[in-house]
Structures are given as C-alpha cells and as structure tokens.
Design a protein around this motif. Structure first.
Motif, PDB file in Angstrom:
ATOM      1  N   ARG A 263     -33.232 -23.272 -29.418  1.00  0.00           N
ATOM      2  CA  ARG A 263     -31.915 -23.064 -30.031  1.00  0.00           C
ATOM      3  C   ARG A 263     -30.725 -23.626 -29.282  1.00  0.00           C
ATOM      4  N   CYS A 264     -30.856 -23.914 -27.980  1.00  0.00           N
ATOM      5  CA  CYS A 264     -29.641 -24.148 -27.179  1.00  0.00           C
ATOM      6  C   CYS A 264     -28.819 -25.347 -27.632  1.00  0.00           C
ATOM      7  N   GLU A 265     -29.488 -26.391 -28.119  1.00  0.00           N
ATOM      8  CA  GLU A 265     -28.722 -27.606 -28.410  1.00  0.00           C
ATOM      9  C   GLU A 265     -27.829 -27.471 -29.640  1.00  0.00           C
ATOM     10  N   GLN A 266     -28.111 -26.471 -30.491  1.00  0.00           N
ATOM     11  CA  GLN A 266     -27.306 -26.338 -31.723  1.00  0.00           C
ATOM     12  C   GLN A 266     -26.096 -25.420 -31.541  1.00  0.00           C
ATOM     13  N   GLN A 267     -25.843 -24.937 -30.345  1.00  0.00           N
ATOM     14  CA  GLN A 267     -24.766 -23.951 -30.172  1.00  0.00           C
ATOM     15  C   GLN A 267     -23.475 -24.588 -29.662  1.00  0.00           C
ATOM     16  N   ASP A 268     -22.342 -23.952 -30.002  1.00  0.00           N
ATOM     17  CA  ASP A 268     -21.064 -24.403 -29.453  1.00  0.00           C
ATOM     18  C   ASP A 268     -20.772 -23.690 -28.128  1.00  0.00           C
ATOM     19  N   ILE A 269     -21.126 -22.406 -28.082  1.00  0.00           N
ATOM     20  CA  ILE A 269     -20.897 -21.628 -26.854  1.00  0.00           C
ATOM     21  C   ILE A 269     -22.168 -20.819 -26.573  1.00  0.00           C
ATOM     22  N   GLY A 318     -19.144 -31.187 -25.344  1.00  0.00           N
ATOM     23  CA  GLY A 318     -18.256 -30.202 -25.976  1.00  0.00           C
ATOM     24  C   GLY A 318     -18.762 -28.769 -25.905  1.00  0.00           C
ATOM     25  N   GLN A 319     -20.004 -28.614 -25.491  1.00  0.00           N
ATOM     26  CA  GLN A 319     -20.588 -27.268 -25.432  1.00  0.00           C
ATOM     27  C   GLN A 319     -20.022 -26.507 -24.213  1.00  0.00           C
ATOM     28  N   VAL A 320     -19.823 -25.207 -24.377  1.00  0.00           N
ATOM     29  CA  VAL A 320     -19.358 -24.401 -23.234  1.00  0.00           C
ATOM     30  C   VAL A 320     -20.482 -23.447 -22.832  1.00  0.00           C
ATOM     31  N   LEU A 321     -20.842 -23.509 -21.556  1.00  0.00           N
ATOM     32  CA  LEU A 321     -21.925 -22.658 -21.043  1.00  0.00           C
ATOM     33  C   LEU A 321     -21.366 -21.612 -20.086  1.00  0.00           C
ATOM     34  N   VAL A 322     -21.719 -20.365 -20.359  1.00  0.00           N
ATOM     35  CA  VAL A 322     -21.217 -19.256 -19.541  1.00  0.00           C
ATOM     36  C   VAL A 322     -22.403 -18.502 -18.950  1.00  0.00           C
ATOM     37  N   GLY A 323     -22.326 -18.191 -17.661  1.00  0.00           N
ATOM     38  CA  GLY A 323     -23.382 -17.405 -17.017  1.00  0.00           C
ATOM     39  C   GLY A 323     -22.807 -16.172 -16.353  1.00  0.00           C
ATOM     40  N   PHE A 324     -23.681 -15.302 -15.952  1.00  0.00           N
ATOM     41  CA  PHE A 324     -23.279 -14.089 -15.220  1.00  0.00           C
ATOM     42  C   PHE A 324     -23.906 -14.125 -13.838  1.00  0.00           C
ATOM     43  N   ALA A 325     -23.175 -13.639 -12.855  1.00  0.00           N
ATOM     44  CA  ALA A 325     -23.754 -13.496 -11.522  1.00  0.00           C
ATOM     45  C   ALA A 325     -23.562 -12.050 -11.090  1.00  0.00           C
ATOM     46  N   GLN A 340     -22.338 -24.276 -10.069  1.00  0.00           N
ATOM     47  CA  GLN A 340     -22.665 -25.690  -9.843  1.00  0.00           C
ATOM     48  C   GLN A 340     -24.121 -25.977 -10.206  1.00  0.00           C
ATOM     49  N   LYS A 341     -25.029 -25.167  -9.596  1.00  0.00           N
ATOM     50  CA  LYS A 341     -26.465 -25.452  -9.738  1.00  0.00           C
ATOM     51  C   LYS A 341     -26.948 -25.379 -11.178  1.00  0.00           C
ATOM     52  N   LYS A 342     -26.340 -24.460 -11.972  1.00  0.00           N
ATOM     53  CA  LYS A 342     -26.817 -24.281 -13.349  1.00  0.00           C
ATOM     54  C   LYS A 342     -25.986 -25.081 -14.346  1.00  0.00           C
ATOM     55  N   ASN A 343     -25.047 -25.897 -13.818  1.00  0.00           N
ATOM     56  CA  ASN A 343     -24.210 -26.745 -14.674  1.00  0.00           C
ATOM     57  C   ASN A 343     -23.445 -25.929 -15.718  1.00  0.00           C
ATOM     58  N   LEU A 344     -22.837 -24.819 -15.262  1.00  0.00           N
ATOM     59  CA  LEU A 344     -22.095 -23.944 -16.166  1.00  0.00           C
ATOM     60  C   LEU A 344     -20.611 -24.304 -16.143  1.00  0.00           C
ATOM     61  N   ASP A 345     -19.894 -23.847 -17.173  1.00  0.00           N
ATOM     62  CA  ASP A 345     -18.440 -24.053 -17.205  1.00  0.00           C
ATOM     63  C   ASP A 345     -17.704 -22.817 -16.731  1.00  0.00           C
ATOM     64  N   LEU A 346     -18.354 -21.677 -16.906  1.00  0.00           N
ATOM     65  CA  LEU A 346     -17.708 -20.404 -16.543  1.00  0.00           C
ATOM     66  C   LEU A 346     -18.761 -19.453 -16.002  1.00  0.00           C
ATOM     67  N   MET A 347     -18.433 -18.829 -14.890  1.00  0.00           N
ATOM     68  CA  MET A 347     -19.341 -17.841 -14.311  1.00  0.00           C
ATOM     69  C   MET A 347     -18.603 -16.503 -14.283  1.00  0.00           C
ATOM     70  N   VAL A 348     -19.244 -15.470 -14.776  1.00  0.00           N
ATOM     71  CA  VAL A 348     -18.651 -14.137 -14.741  1.00  0.00           C
ATOM     72  C   VAL A 348     -19.321 -13.407 -13.586  1.00  0.00           C
ATOM     73  N   ALA A 349     -18.546 -13.197 -12.518  1.00  0.00           N
ATOM     74  CA  ALA A 349     -19.150 -12.625 -11.308  1.00  0.00           C
ATOM     75  C   ALA A 349     -18.797 -11.162 -11.188  1.00  0.00           C
ATOM     76  N   ASN A 350     -19.763 -10.369 -10.823  1.00  0.00           N
ATOM     77  CA  ASN A 350     -19.432  -8.979 -10.508  1.00  0.00           C
ATOM     78  C   ASN A 350     -20.309  -8.426  -9.407  1.00  0.00           C
ATOM     79  N   ASP A 351     -19.693  -7.493  -8.675  1.00  0.00           N
ATOM     80  CA  ASP A 351     -20.401  -6.796  -7.607  1.00  0.00           C
ATOM     81  C   ASP A 351     -20.986  -5.540  -8.255  1.00  0.00           C
ATOM     82  N   ASP A 391     -11.912 -15.499 -24.697  1.00  0.00           N
ATOM     83  CA  ASP A 391     -10.630 -16.228 -24.588  1.00  0.00           C
ATOM     84  C   ASP A 391     -10.798 -17.417 -23.649  1.00  0.00           C
ATOM     85  N   LYS A 392     -11.443 -17.170 -22.513  1.00  0.00           N
ATOM     86  CA  LYS A 392     -11.611 -18.226 -21.508  1.00  0.00           C
ATOM     87  C   LYS A 392     -12.520 -19.337 -22.043  1.00  0.00           C
ATOM     88  N   ALA A 393     -13.598 -18.944 -22.710  1.00  0.00           N
ATOM     89  CA  ALA A 393     -14.529 -19.947 -23.248  1.00  0.00           C
ATOM     90  C   ALA A 393     -13.809 -20.842 -24.266  1.00  0.00           C
TER      91      ALA A 393
END
Ligand code: CTP
Length: 398
Positions: A263-269, A318-325, A340-351, A391-393
């Motif tokens: 599915r990943c290639e057909q998504q916008d976000i 044009g695709q936006v990729l978001v990950g969580f850490a 960087q390693k996962k080629n993401l545009d946005l990382m949501v980090a939390n402790d 909003d950020k994506a």
C-alpha cells in the motif's frame, strides 16, 4: 464565523478570569451567542456586569435566587449549548467535573450537558503538577473532555512554570476547531499504522510490547474528520476503530511489512505510529513448549525488517513520511538519527518514561522534529497531538 453557534462559557475564580472577557469579546465578533456562568469566587475577580455588557445577556451567577428571576431554567443552558467552555478552569473545577460533583450553577450545568466540553486550565504549577490534578485530567480526557493549554510562563503567584492559561486567541481557535472542524485534508490518502505487533513463540505464547494504539487511532480519527481517505493498519489493540476509516488488521512485523509494501506507494501521507517488534522467534514451536525444570530456557530471536526504513526507500515524490521515536534516553539524538536513517520528513519524539507521555495514557508530550528544526509541544491529549502532527505534515507537503 460562528453564526448560530451557542457557546456557554464558565468562568471560575482564577486570576486569569479577566482574560475570559477577551474570549467573550472575540466570540461575539465571530457572531457566536455567548452565555456566561460565573462561580461565586469568579465574581470577586471580575464584575458580572463586565460579562453582561460583553455578551449582551444576563450572566448566570452561582446563586439560585438570581436564576429564579431569569426567564429560563438553569438546565436549559446545558441543553442549548453547542459547546461548554470553562476558562479559566481551576484545579477545584477540574476535580468537581471529574467526580460528578454538582454543587453550583457551573458544575450543575457541566454535569447536565451533552455538548462537547473544553477546559482551559489555569493554576499555580504546584497545583497543576499535583498527582490529584493530573489524575483528574486523565479522567476528563478519557471521557472526551477537550483541553487547551496550560502553557508555561510567568504566573500571577510569582512562580514561573506550567499552569498559565492559554491566550484568548488560542482558546477561541480551539472552540472553532471543535464547532467548525477543518476539512483541509479532502482528497488526500493517509495511511496510519498503530498498536503493537505480536511475535508467536508457540500456540499459546507470544512476545509483544506496551503500545496501546491510542496515538495511531487518534491520528486516524483526526485525519478522517479533516476529510482524508484513511487506512488504519493496526496491530491487536483494545480500542474501537473510528467510523469511516478502513482498518487492516496485522499481527506480526512480517505481516505489517507485507501490508505496507502493498500500500505505501499509493499514499500521500504515511504516519507510522505502530510499535513493531524488532525481533521474532527463529523457530515458532508447533506444539506448546513443555517446561524443562532446572534448565535455563533459551529462545533464539532473529531480526525483523525495519518497515519504516523500507517505506522510506520507496518514498514517492511529494509523499510525506512521519515516524515516531518512543525513547527512554537521549530522546532528541536518537530521534534525529532515525529521521535520517529511515528517510522520514517528520519524527514525533517522546520520552516514554515522562509522566503523562507514551504508552497506555490518553495524553502525550512530544517534540516534532523535521530537517529544519525541532518544535516541543506541551502535554496535551493524544487527539490534540494528532492535530498538530497533521498540521505539520500538511505544511511539509506544501
Ligand atoms: N519501525 C518500523 N519497523 C521496525 C521498528 C520500528 O517500521 N521493525 C518504525 C516505528 O513504527 C516508528 C519508527 O520506526 O515509526 C521508530 O521506531 P523505534 O522502535 O523507536 O525505532 P527502532 O528503529 O526500532 O530503533 P530502536 O528500537 O533501536 O530504538
């Protein structure tokens, strides 16, 4: 514009009560009808006449005598409201609301209403961080009460810290987003992954983790309400799927990988909030493993594919990729490294060790990391975090 919308604003006895005047004024400029209910303590800080003048309506104060002379029964406000807002919301009001105490006009109306409730907490840092207040906050959020703030800054008591009421403009924005939800994701395909994966050991045992799926489900629901076509790829969780969202159940990381590659290639976000197991058992036993008393039991694990990395390798223009850490130490460093390693545009980090953040709870404390910098957000409900991520994506897409 809020024409035809009826806002019931509760004002409690916090020093920030004076800022509630600006909330009323801004709501009136947006053409909302506003009724104000004040607690007795609030009237010591601001005169009811101020709110009466700003709202152009009688203010309901905490005395039943006053209400008798008014032309509608007090419960009718609970029924007429399209939203009930409490600004400022003291620790005392939050405690009453969490425990169903209805001993004055405001708490009675709050208990009776079926309208959405938004609170803008305001109090001294010690009171805000007190275990009782935080527990009440969790209870309220889990029942669907929305929150705005508090922010951090200089407090009237002389302290500096969290507990400062959000600015009137932010409170009004929060009201607008509840009453007139944004539809800024129409036409977009959004895929969200959520929950844990499970790795079988034998027919009756498995390895998994503490992910509850709440963050991913909040994201899927928010994106759907903003008009996106949403696919939710979910590991096993105990929460109901949001209406209108396509749910694809997965179990192991291998099944998540397969599903995402399709599915990943057909998504916008794509937002990967799932917590996939990094390892799986090398040989899944066909029969229940029997205890071998006296012998250490050794389980050999082999590495699972890194799904986010594989998705990153297939990233479309044009695709936006978001990950969580979800981290327990060196949060920022680890998160930037994963971005960087996962080629993401946005990382949501939390402790995940911070109170009110991470697995299982309804709130989260995250930092949004892009290649251009980091934006720390205060503690807020997972639904509010979801809105910020979306909003950020969208900003990254443009
Ligand atoms: N992720 C993934 N596949 C995995 C592990 C993680 O797709 N096998 C994704 C998660 O969905 C998340 C991001 O990668 O969006 C970061 O997950 P995390 O567990 O924090 O990172 P790992 O790469 O597994 O690193 P580590 O466990 O060593 O911290």
């Amino acid at each position: 514009m809020l024409s035809g919308k009826h806002v019931v604003l509760g004002v409690t006895g916090g020093i920030a009560a004076y800022k509630a005047c600006e909330v009323v004024s801004r709501l009136r400029k947006l053409h909302a009808e506003v009724d104000v209910i004040m607690t007795q303590n609030a009237t010591r800080l601001v005169q009811p006449l101020t709110f009466e003048t700003l709202s152009n309506r009688p203010v309901c104060v905490d005395t039943f005598a006053r209400v008798e002379s008014w032309d509608v029964k007090h419960i009718s406000l609970a029924q007429k409201a399209d939203i009930m807002v409490v600004a400022p919301a003291t620790a005392n009001l939050m405690a009453k609301l969490a425990h169903g105490i209805a001993d004055d006009m405001l708490s009675t109306t709050l208990l009776a209403t079926k309208a959405p409730i938004l609170i803008a907490p305001a109090m001294n840092t010690g009171m805000w961080t007190a275990a009782a207040t935080q527990q009440n906050l969790q209870t309220l959020i889990s029942r669907g009460v929305k929150t705005v703030g508090p922010g951090s800054g200089f407090l009237a008591c002389g302290d500096t810290g969290s507990g400062r009421m959000s600015e009137p403009v932010e409170i009004v924005e929060a009201i607008q987003s509840i009453l007139c939800p944004k539809r800024d994701m129409e036409g977009l395909r959004v895929l969200v992954t959520a929950g844990p994966t499970v790795e079988r050991i034998d027919p009756v045992r498995y390895l998994t983790n503490d992910s509850s799926g709440k963050m991913g489900y909040a994201l899927a629901e928010a994106a759907h309400q903003r008009g996106a076509q949403v696919t939710l790829v979910s590991g096993p969780v105990h929460i109901a799927a949001p209406n209108g969202v396509e749910v694809v159940p997965v179990t192991s990381t291998a099944s998540l990988y397969e599903c995402m590659m399709e599915r990943c290639e057909q998504q916008d976000i794509i937002i990967q909030a799932a917590a996939p197991a990094d390892y799986r058992v090398e040989h899944i036993a066909e029969q229940k493993i029997k205890k071998q008393s006296g012998e250490p039991f050794v389980l050999t694990l082999v590495e699972n594919p890194d799904v986010a990395r594989a998705v990153g390798q297939r990233k479309q223009p044009g695709q936006v990729l978001v990950g969580f850490a979800a981290e327990t130490q060196n949060v920022m460093c680890n998160a930037q490294d994963k971005l960087q390693k996962k080629n993401l545009d946005l990382m949501v980090a939390n402790d995940v060790t911070a109170e009110g953040a991470g697995f299982g709870v309804d709130t989260n404390i995250v930092t949004l990391i892009t290649r251009d910098g980091a934006t720390p957000l205060p503690k807020m409900s997972k639904r509010e975090v979801a809105e910020h991520i979306l909003d950020k994506a969208l900003t990254l897409r443009s």
